[in-house]
Design an enzyme around this catalytic site. Structure first.
Site, PDB file in Angstrom:
ATOM      1  N   ALA A  23       0.745  -7.172   5.061  1.00 48.33           N
ATOM      2  CA  ALA A  23       0.220  -7.885   3.899  1.00 48.33           C
ATOM      3  C   ALA A  23       0.359  -9.394   4.097  1.00 48.33           C
ATOM      4  O   ALA A  23      -0.584 -10.161   3.822  1.00 48.33           O
ATOM      5  CB  ALA A  23       0.977  -7.452   2.638  1.00 48.33           C
TER       6      ALA A  23
ATOM      7  N   ASP B 286      -2.557  -1.752   9.824  1.00 47.00           N
ATOM      8  CA  ASP B 286      -2.603  -1.805   8.356  1.00 47.00           C
ATOM      9  C   ASP B 286      -3.117  -3.143   7.805  1.00 47.00           C
ATOM     10  O   ASP B 286      -3.277  -3.276   6.598  1.00 47.00           O
ATOM     11  CB  ASP B 286      -1.187  -1.613   7.786  1.00 47.00           C
ATOM     12  CG  ASP B 286      -0.766  -0.161   7.694  1.00 47.00           C
ATOM     13  OD1 ASP B 286      -1.622   0.720   7.899  1.00 47.00           O
ATOM     14  OD2 ASP B 286       0.410   0.078   7.409  1.00 47.00           O
TER      15      ASP B 286
ATOM     16  N   ALA C 265      10.322  -3.279   5.610  1.00 53.62           N
ATOM     17  CA  ALA C 265      10.457  -2.095   6.481  1.00 53.62           C
ATOM     18  C   ALA C 265      10.524  -0.813   5.665  1.00 53.62           C
ATOM     19  O   ALA C 265      11.283   0.102   5.972  1.00 53.62           O
ATOM     20  CB  ALA C 265      11.679  -2.228   7.405  1.00 53.62           C
TER      21      ALA C 265
ATOM     22  N   LYS D 115       0.842  -1.216   0.000  1.00 55.72           N
ATOM     23  CA  LYS D 115       0.000   0.000   0.000  1.00 55.72           C
ATOM     24  C   LYS D 115       0.866   1.251   0.000  1.00 55.72           C
ATOM     25  O   LYS D 115       2.039   1.229   0.408  1.00 55.72           O
ATOM     26  CB  LYS D 115      -0.937   0.027   1.212  1.00 55.72           C
ATOM     27  CG  LYS D 115      -0.269   0.075   2.583  1.00 55.72           C
ATOM     28  CD  LYS D 115       0.150   1.449   3.063  1.00 55.72           C
ATOM     29  CE  LYS D 115       1.020   1.384   4.313  1.00 55.72           C
ATOM     30  NZ  LYS D 115       1.788   2.564   4.596  1.00 55.72           N
TER      31      LYS D 115
HETATM   32  C1  LIG Z   1       2.529   4.347   9.223  1.00 52.44           C
HETATM   33  C2  LIG Z   1       1.540   3.378   8.648  1.00 52.44           C
HETATM   34  C3  LIG Z   1       0.599   4.159   7.704  1.00 52.44           C
HETATM   35  O1  LIG Z   1      -0.291   3.325   7.038  1.00 52.44           O
HETATM   36  O2  LIG Z   1       2.087   2.339   7.879  1.00 52.44           O
HETATM   37  P1  LIG Z   1       3.624   1.883   7.590  1.00 52.44           P
HETATM   38  O3  LIG Z   1       4.275   3.020   6.937  1.00 52.44           O
HETATM   39  O4  LIG Z   1       4.234   1.539   8.903  1.00 52.44           O
HETATM   40  O5  LIG Z   1       3.537   0.694   6.671  1.00 52.44           O
HETATM   41  C4  LIG Z   1       0.694   2.716   9.755  1.00 52.44           C
HETATM   42  O6  LIG Z   1       0.068   3.687  10.572  1.00 52.44           O
HETATM   43  C5  LIG Z   1       1.455   1.752  10.621  1.00 52.44           C
HETATM   44  O7  LIG Z   1       0.630   0.654  10.801  1.00 52.44           O
HETATM   45  P2  LIG Z   1       1.193  -0.769  11.330  1.00 52.44           P
HETATM   46  O8  LIG Z   1       2.579  -0.967  10.802  1.00 52.44           O
HETATM   47  O9  LIG Z   1       0.160  -1.790  11.064  1.00 52.44           O
HETATM   48  O10 LIG Z   1       1.319  -0.415  12.830  1.00 52.44           O
HETATM   49  P3  LIG Z   1       1.009  -1.277  14.144  1.00 52.44           P
HETATM   50  O11 LIG Z   1       1.734  -2.565  14.055  1.00 52.44           O
HETATM   51  O12 LIG Z   1      -0.464  -1.269  14.435  1.00 52.44           O
HETATM   52  O13 LIG Z   1       1.728  -0.343  15.208  1.00 52.44           O
HETATM   53  C6  LIG Z   1       3.121  -0.246  15.295  1.00 52.44           C
HETATM   54  C7  LIG Z   1       3.453   1.012  16.088  1.00 52.44           C
HETATM   55  O14 LIG Z   1       3.242   2.169  15.251  1.00 52.44           O
HETATM   56  C8  LIG Z   1       2.708   3.243  16.003  1.00 52.44           C
HETATM   57  N1  LIG Z   1       1.351   3.587  15.491  1.00 52.44           N
HETATM   58  C9  LIG Z   1       0.742   2.794  14.570  1.00 52.44           C
HETATM   59  C10 LIG Z   1      -0.501   3.136  14.064  1.00 52.44           C
HETATM   60  C11 LIG Z   1      -1.109   4.319  14.562  1.00 52.44           C
HETATM   61  N2  LIG Z   1      -2.315   4.705  14.129  1.00 52.44           N
HETATM   62  N3  LIG Z   1      -0.487   5.093  15.484  1.00 52.44           N
HETATM   63  C12 LIG Z   1       0.749   4.751  15.945  1.00 52.44           C
HETATM   64  O15 LIG Z   1       1.324   5.468  16.778  1.00 52.44           O
HETATM   65  C13 LIG Z   1       2.644   2.766  17.449  1.00 52.44           C
HETATM   66  O16 LIG Z   1       3.859   3.134  18.065  1.00 52.44           O
HETATM   67  C14 LIG Z   1       2.579   1.258  17.308  1.00 52.44           C
HETATM   68  O17 LIG Z   1       3.093   0.575  18.432  1.00 52.44           O
HETATM   69  N1  LIG Z   2       6.220 -11.070   7.128  1.00 53.82           N
HETATM   70  C1  LIG Z   2       6.992  -9.994   7.340  1.00 53.82           C
HETATM   71  N2  LIG Z   2       7.441  -9.285   6.294  1.00 53.82           N
HETATM   72  C2  LIG Z   2       8.209  -8.182   6.499  1.00 53.82           C
HETATM   73  N3  LIG Z   2       8.599  -7.737   7.699  1.00 53.82           N
HETATM   74  C3  LIG Z   2       8.189  -8.421   8.776  1.00 53.82           C
HETATM   75  C4  LIG Z   2       7.360  -9.566   8.635  1.00 53.82           C
HETATM   76  N4  LIG Z   2       7.085 -10.006   9.871  1.00 53.82           N
HETATM   77  C5  LIG Z   2       7.718  -9.178  10.730  1.00 53.82           C
HETATM   78  N5  LIG Z   2       8.396  -8.230  10.083  1.00 53.82           N
HETATM   79  C6  LIG Z   2       9.181  -7.131  10.706  1.00 53.82           C
HETATM   80  O1  LIG Z   2       8.347  -5.962  10.682  1.00 53.82           O
HETATM   81  C7  LIG Z   2       9.091  -4.790  10.435  1.00 53.82           C
HETATM   82  C8  LIG Z   2       8.294  -3.882   9.492  1.00 53.82           C
HETATM   83  O2  LIG Z   2       8.285  -4.447   8.221  1.00 53.82           O
HETATM   84  P1  LIG Z   2       7.265  -4.089   7.037  1.00 53.82           P
HETATM   85  O3  LIG Z   2       5.903  -4.499   7.369  1.00 53.82           O
HETATM   86  O4  LIG Z   2       7.887  -4.660   5.807  1.00 53.82           O
HETATM   87  O5  LIG Z   2       7.398  -2.501   6.939  1.00 53.82           O
HETATM   88  P2  LIG Z   2       6.500  -1.251   7.297  1.00 53.82           P
HETATM   89  O6  LIG Z   2       5.906  -1.455   8.678  1.00 53.82           O
HETATM   90  O7  LIG Z   2       7.482  -0.127   7.240  1.00 53.82           O
HETATM   91  O8  LIG Z   2       5.475  -1.137   6.237  1.00 53.82           O
HETATM   92  C9  LIG Z   2      10.435  -5.238   9.869  1.00 53.82           C
HETATM   93  O9  LIG Z   2      11.435  -4.683  10.667  1.00 53.82           O
HETATM   94  C10 LIG Z   2      10.439  -6.751   9.908  1.00 53.82           C
HETATM   95  O10 LIG Z   2      11.571  -7.262  10.582  1.00 53.82           O
END
Ligand SMILES: C[C@@](CO)(OP(=O)(O)O)[C@H](O)COP(=O)(O)OP(=O)(O)OC[C@H]1O[C@@H](n2ccc(N)nc2=O)[C@H](O)[C@@H]1O
Ligand SMILES: Nc1ncnc2c1ncn2[C@@H]1O[C@H](COP(=O)(O)OP(=O)(O)O)[C@@H](O)[C@H]1O
Length: 317
Positions: A111, A143, A103, A13
């Site tokens: 996903a 997410d 990451a 995404k």
């Molecule tokens: C920033 C975003 C934007 O879509 O995506 P990524 O860039 O990581 O993929 C999301 O909010 C990431 O969502 P996701 O990666 O599922 O986060 P989670 O596992 O629920 O949370 C991981 C950590 O991110 C922070 N978190 C997450 C979601 C949210 N609305 N507020 C937060 O502050 C918190 O510190 C939480 O402990």
């Molecule tokens: N199936 C998985 N694929 C990718 N990363 C994973 C997975 N399970 C756990 N992780 C851990 O989650 C963290 C976030 O990875 P990812 O989901 O790829 O990125 P983001 O949260 O930035 O979108 C990484 O540091 C990785 O070590």
């Protein structure tokens, strides 16, 4: 009998709009976001096995834990509990082939968790509906529900409450991958820190972006892309500013940091423009590698092709 594997293809995404509110008592931030599912995908296969565990293949596999920390394995345990199975002995093997940058702010781990839920729903004949799977998905990460749903969607709450959004057009993107990943909690923390120091400009209301999506004009959409986490990601990794500039100089309509970064996503006029921007950007030396992608694409979907079948020989005319 040989167990039949089930393979699910699941998209990455990008957040077209990511408005981050204050930090809540539970440590999460209230969001208003618009997700779009892109054509960068992971394939996740589950199969009944007396050697349970996780295997990770593909790009960046070395950085993904192939053990109980893997989000896909957490999905196995949670769904096993939900289905009244023993989460300590679920009797399945999960194998993933990563095409989504690890990451990178493109929700690859989420996903894989979503794909695992859908695949096990089939393998274990649970017949859970999309709503029930989505509720379980939300417990695994903010997410994860979107990876099940795909398309374009408005997300609120932690990002887990979704409403589909009308998007009339296929949008063409260039994705610039950075050398190392970034940890999501650190980026949210940096935004809190920046906000305590000064007031970085917030992205504003989502409505104009929703209207641009309904119109289907990428030029209009480009003007409205915005991400509150971008300032935080750039603060932690200042080199991203150069990447963002280089994409626009290469001919993209606009560039943003994807989610918590460090991946940058560039919206282009059309598919040809995306190929040109990708070629120029990859020569600019500002990122590890580039990909071309389009969206919206569907969410997690069981693959029709069975992964245990040998690939038929290619016949060339
Ligand atoms: C920033 C975003 C934007 O879509 O995506 P990524 O860039 O990581 O993929 C999301 O909010 C990431 O969502 P996701 O990666 O599922 O986060 P989670 O596992 O629920 O949370 C991981 C950590 O991110 C922070 N978190 C997450 C979601 C949210 N609305 N507020 C937060 O502050 C918190 O510190 C939480 O402990
Ligand atoms: N199936 C998985 N694929 C990718 N990363 C994973 C997975 N399970 C756990 N992780 C851990 O989650 C963290 C976030 O990875 P990812 O989901 O790829 O990125 P983001 O949260 O930035 O979108 C990484 O540091 C990785 O070590």
């Amino acid at each position: 009998m040989v167990p039949t594997p089930i393979t699910v293809r699941v998209p990455a995404k990008v957040n077209l709009h990511l408005s981050v509110g204050e930090s809540r008592e539970d440590g999460y931030h209230e969001l208003v976001t618009v997700f779009q599912a892109l054509s960068l995908t992971d394939d996740v296969t589950v199969v009944g096995s007396d050697e349970p565990g996780v295997e990770v293949h593909g790009e960046g596999a070395g950085e993904v834990p192939a053990d109980g920390r893997n989000l896909a394995w957490r999905a196995v345990r949670l769904l096993a509990e939900h289905a009244g199975r023993d989460p300590e002995a679920p009797g399945v093997r999960v194998s993933m082939n990563k095409g989504i940058p690890v990451a990178g702010g493109m929700a690859g781990g989420s996903a894989d968790a979503a794909a695992t839920l859908l695949a096990l729903n089939g393998l274990w004949h649970l017949e859970l509906g999309r709503d029930e799977l989505s509720e379980i998905a939300g417990r695994l990460g903010s997410d994860v529900p979107f990876a099940l749903q795909g398309g374009t969607a408005l997300g609120t709450g932690r990002g887990e409450r979704l409403v589909p959004v009308l998007a009339r057009h296929t949008y063409h993107w260039v994705i610039a991958l950075d050398r190392d990943g970034m940890e999501t909690p650190g980026v949210y923390g940096e935004l809190d820190r920046l906000r305590a120091e000064s007031k970085p400009n917030p992205v504003g209301d989502v409505e104009p972006l929703l209207e641009a999506l309904a119109s289907g004009d990428p030029r209009q959409l480009a003007l409205l892309l915005g991400n509150d986490l971008q300032a935080a990601a750039v603060s932690l990794r200042p080199g991203l500013r150069r990447t963002l500039r280089a994409g626009v100089q290469a001919g993209a309509l606009a560039g943003i940091v994807s989610g918590s970064g460090p991946t940058c996503a560039f919206l282009c006029t059309d598919a040809d423009a995306a190929v040109k921007v990708a070629a120029e950007l990859s020569g600019a030396g500002v990122c590890r590698t580039v990909r071309v992608a389009h969206g919206p694409v569907p969410g997690a979907k069981v693959s029709e092709e069975r992964s245990d079948r040998p690939t038929p020989p290619q016949v060339h005319a």
